[in-house]
Design a protein around this motif. Structure first.
Motif, PDB file in Angstrom:
ATOM      1  N   ILE A   1       0.852  -1.195   0.000  1.00 45.33           N
ATOM      2  CA  ILE A   1       0.000   0.000   0.000  1.00 45.33           C
ATOM      3  C   ILE A   1       0.879   1.233   0.000  1.00 45.33           C
ATOM      4  N   ASN A   2       0.285   2.356  -0.360  1.00 42.54           N
ATOM      5  CA  ASN A   2       0.990   3.639  -0.351  1.00 42.54           C
ATOM      6  C   ASN A   2       0.001   4.715   0.061  1.00 42.54           C
ATOM      7  N   PRO A   3       0.166   5.322   1.251  1.00 41.98           N
ATOM      8  CA  PRO A   3      -0.769   6.355   1.696  1.00 41.98           C
ATOM      9  C   PRO A   3      -0.882   7.535   0.730  1.00 41.98           C
ATOM     10  N   ASP A   4       0.179   7.762  -0.059  1.00 42.06           N
ATOM     11  CA  ASP A   4       0.153   8.855  -1.038  1.00 42.06           C
ATOM     12  C   ASP A   4      -0.576   8.462  -2.320  1.00 42.06           C
ATOM     13  N   GLN A   5      -0.783   7.165  -2.516  1.00 40.76           N
ATOM     14  CA  GLN A   5      -1.534   6.653  -3.670  1.00 40.76           C
ATOM     15  C   GLN A   5      -2.512   5.583  -3.180  1.00 40.76           C
ATOM     16  N   PRO A   6      -3.519   5.989  -2.418  1.00 42.24           N
ATOM     17  CA  PRO A   6      -4.383   4.998  -1.749  1.00 42.24           C
ATOM     18  C   PRO A   6      -5.235   4.169  -2.693  1.00 42.24           C
ATOM     19  N   THR A   7      -5.371   4.592  -3.942  1.00 39.46           N
ATOM     20  CA  THR A   7      -6.197   3.836  -4.891  1.00 39.46           C
ATOM     21  C   THR A   7      -5.369   3.233  -6.028  1.00 39.46           C
ATOM     22  N   LYS A   8      -4.072   3.076  -5.836  1.00 35.05           N
ATOM     23  CA  LYS A   8      -3.235   2.537  -6.919  1.00 35.05           C
ATOM     24  C   LYS A   8      -3.708   1.133  -7.295  1.00 35.05           C
ATOM     25  N   ASP A   9      -3.642   0.818  -8.580  1.00 26.21           N
ATOM     26  CA  ASP A   9      -4.254  -0.396  -9.120  1.00 26.21           C
ATOM     27  C   ASP A   9      -3.669  -1.677  -8.556  1.00 26.21           C
TER      28      ASP A   9
ATOM     29  N   SER B   1     -19.797  12.835   9.905  1.00 24.57           N
ATOM     30  CA  SER B   1     -18.374  12.515   9.834  1.00 24.57           C
ATOM     31  C   SER B   1     -18.117  11.353   8.891  1.00 24.57           C
ATOM     32  N   GLN B   2     -16.935  11.353   8.251  1.00 22.33           N
ATOM     33  CA  GLN B   2     -16.485  10.191   7.480  1.00 22.33           C
ATOM     34  C   GLN B   2     -16.221   8.993   8.391  1.00 22.33           C
ATOM     35  N   PHE B   3     -15.935   9.290   9.655  1.00 24.17           N
ATOM     36  CA  PHE B   3     -15.510   8.255  10.594  1.00 24.17           C
ATOM     37  C   PHE B   3     -16.724   7.728  11.359  1.00 24.17           C
ATOM     38  N   GLU B   4     -17.558   6.988  10.643  1.00 21.08           N
ATOM     39  CA  GLU B   4     -18.765   6.451  11.250  1.00 21.08           C
ATOM     40  C   GLU B   4     -18.414   5.289  12.181  1.00 21.08           C
ATOM     41  N   GLU B   5     -19.340   4.966  13.083  1.00 18.82           N
ATOM     42  CA  GLU B   5     -19.075   3.887  14.036  1.00 18.82           C
ATOM     43  C   GLU B   5     -18.916   2.542  13.340  1.00 18.82           C
ATOM     44  N   HIS B   6     -19.526   2.390  12.187  1.00 15.37           N
ATOM     45  CA  HIS B   6     -19.255   1.265  11.292  1.00 15.37           C
ATOM     46  C   HIS B   6     -18.916   1.889   9.940  1.00 15.37           C
ATOM     47  N   PRO B   7     -17.854   1.429   9.265  1.00 16.72           N
ATOM     48  CA  PRO B   7     -17.446   2.073   8.010  1.00 16.72           C
ATOM     49  C   PRO B   7     -18.566   2.106   6.982  1.00 16.72           C
ATOM     50  N   GLY B   8     -18.844   3.309   6.464  1.00 15.95           N
ATOM     51  CA  GLY B   8     -19.932   3.493   5.510  1.00 15.95           C
ATOM     52  C   GLY B   8     -19.428   3.869   4.135  1.00 15.95           C
ATOM     53  N   ILE B   9     -20.356   4.277   3.268  1.00 15.73           N
ATOM     54  CA  ILE B   9     -19.989   4.556   1.881  1.00 15.73           C
ATOM     55  C   ILE B   9     -19.167   5.827   1.733  1.00 15.73           C
ATOM     56  N   ASN B  10     -19.172   6.689   2.757  1.00 18.63           N
ATOM     57  CA  ASN B  10     -18.384   7.927   2.696  1.00 18.63           C
ATOM     58  C   ASN B  10     -17.121   7.829   3.531  1.00 18.63           C
ATOM     59  N   ALA B  11     -16.681   6.626   3.830  1.00 20.18           N
ATOM     60  CA  ALA B  11     -15.487   6.422   4.653  1.00 20.18           C
ATOM     61  C   ALA B  11     -14.255   7.024   3.975  1.00 20.18           C
ATOM     62  N   PRO B  12     -13.236   7.387   4.748  1.00 23.90           N
ATOM     63  CA  PRO B  12     -12.032   7.991   4.166  1.00 23.90           C
ATOM     64  C   PRO B  12     -11.259   7.008   3.299  1.00 23.90           C
ATOM     65  N   LEU B  13     -10.400   7.543   2.443  1.00 27.48           N
ATOM     66  CA  LEU B  13      -9.549   6.714   1.606  1.00 27.48           C
ATOM     67  C   LEU B  13      -8.697   5.793   2.476  1.00 27.48           C
ATOM     68  N   GLY B  14      -8.555   4.569   2.025  1.00 28.58           N
ATOM     69  CA  GLY B  14      -7.848   3.556   2.806  1.00 28.58           C
ATOM     70  C   GLY B  14      -8.812   2.516   3.346  1.00 28.58           C
ATOM     71  N   VAL B  15     -10.078   2.897   3.516  1.00 27.45           N
ATOM     72  CA  VAL B  15     -11.120   1.949   3.929  1.00 27.45           C
ATOM     73  C   VAL B  15     -11.698   1.334   2.665  1.00 27.45           C
ATOM     74  N   GLU B  16     -11.593   0.023   2.532  1.00 25.10           N
ATOM     75  CA  GLU B  16     -11.914  -0.636   1.269  1.00 25.10           C
ATOM     76  C   GLU B  16     -13.329  -1.199   1.193  1.00 25.10           C
ATOM     77  N   ASN B  17     -14.046  -1.260   2.321  1.00 21.41           N
ATOM     78  CA  ASN B  17     -15.381  -1.878   2.267  1.00 21.41           C
ATOM     79  C   ASN B  17     -16.287  -1.324   3.350  1.00 21.41           C
ATOM     80  N   VAL B  18     -17.575  -1.260   3.037  1.00 19.17           N
ATOM     81  CA  VAL B  18     -18.601  -0.960   4.027  1.00 19.17           C
ATOM     82  C   VAL B  18     -18.766  -2.198   4.903  1.00 19.17           C
ATOM     83  N   SER B  19     -18.836  -2.012   6.211  1.00 18.57           N
ATOM     84  CA  SER B  19     -19.022  -3.175   7.082  1.00 18.57           C
ATOM     85  C   SER B  19     -19.740  -2.768   8.358  1.00 18.57           C
ATOM     86  N   GLY B  20     -20.271  -3.741   9.031  1.00 20.22           N
ATOM     87  CA  GLY B  20     -21.054  -3.500  10.233  1.00 20.22           C
ATOM     88  C   GLY B  20     -21.913  -4.716  10.485  1.00 20.22           C
ATOM     89  N   SER B  21     -22.743  -5.055   9.512  1.00 25.72           N
ATOM     90  CA  SER B  21     -23.473  -6.316   9.562  1.00 25.72           C
ATOM     91  C   SER B  21     -22.468  -7.435   9.332  1.00 25.72           C
TER      92      SER B  21
END
Length: 266
Positions: free
Chosen positions: A45-53, A92-112
């Motif tokens: 991973i690279n924090p400067d390129q969080p979506t690199k292929d 906030s982007q920092f929801e108690e369970h990661p949502g669709i507006n989560a910050p870069l670096g979070v790869e999936n919505v989760s909670g259930s």
């Protein structure tokens, strides 16, 4: 002895929980050392390129431990540590369970619970078909293994020989309503994963040497790998360890002073 980095992450988790009044602290503390191993030594991973292929993907399946992922990403440089104190705030982007507006670096919505392994199998299969180098790592809780979708995904991944997929079970032996092995017959957990066609490894989930050796072994497997990581809920804080009240409790300001002392932080 935990590293300075793990201690700092643990204290930040406790302080964020205390200041934002957000729960699930025990579930976060048990997984700290696993994410330190992954984010500082394993993941491409690279924090400067969080979506690199060609990046590797980490999927948090135990979504109630969102603060653990956010805090790890902050210390790894994806966003400022100060932003963590927006955790759980309205909008906030920092929801108690990661949502669709989560910050870069979070790869999936989760909670259930029970879904990220299925998601990862589809992503991993796609990358194999396209001959892409991406690796996929999924962190699950032991209580999450109550869900049948986990075992459907396990059978599918083994059937498709997804050697680019690693599941990690944060096996802290507790879930929201009690002891995991009293609620479901889990042991011997590594044997169950082996029976489903996975290469299974059981390690001390708080030992960096053991964790890194397991992740290195996983790179050379010709099938999906499950790392069963024996952990302690509330790890690092004596009065939280193996106390399931900390699935929901919030530390007080006085307790934060004790926590800082226990972690050896000035």
């Amino acid at each position: 002895m935990q590293s300075q980095l793990s201690a700092n992450i643990r204290y930040t988790l406790c302080e964020v929980s205390s200041k934002t009044k957000t729960p699930h602290l025990g579930s976060c503390l048990s997984g700290v050392d696993i994410l330190v191993a992954l984010y500082w030594h394993v993941l491409n991973i690279n924090p400067d390129q969080p979506t690199k292929d060609d990046r590797d993907f980490f999927l948090l399946s135990k979504g109630h431990a969102a603060n653990l992922l956010y805090t790890t990403l902050a210390y790894r440089g994806f966003f400022p540590i100060d932003s963590l104190y927006q955790h759980g705030a309205t909008g906030s982007q920092f929801e108690e369970h990661p949502g669709i507006n989560a910050p870069l670096g979070v790869e999936n919505v989760s909670g259930s619970l029970g879904h990220a392994l299925s998601l990862a199998t589809g992503m991993a299969l796609t990358c194999k078909i396209q001959n892409r180098p991406n690796q996929f790592y999924v962190l699950m809780g032991d209580g999450e293994l109550n869900e049948g979708t986990v075992w459907e995904a396990a059978m599918f991944a083994a059937g498709q020989k997804l050697d680019n997929l690693v599941a990690i079970v944060d096996f802290n032996k507790l879930q929201g309503t009690g002891e995991s092995c009293d609620i479901m017959h889990l042991e011997k957990l590594e044997d169950k994963w082996s029976a489903f066609g996975w290469h299974s490894i059981r390690v001390d989930g708080h030992c960096q040497t053991s964790l890194l050796a397991a992740f290195e072994q996983a790179k050379h497997s010709n099938r999906p790998v499950c790392i069963v990581a024996d952990t302690i809920k509330g790890k690092g804080i004596s009065f939280m360890e193996n106390d399931n009240n900390w699935h929901y409790r919030i530390p007080t300001s006085d307790e934060l002073i004790t926590i800082k002392e226990e972690l050896g932080l000035s």
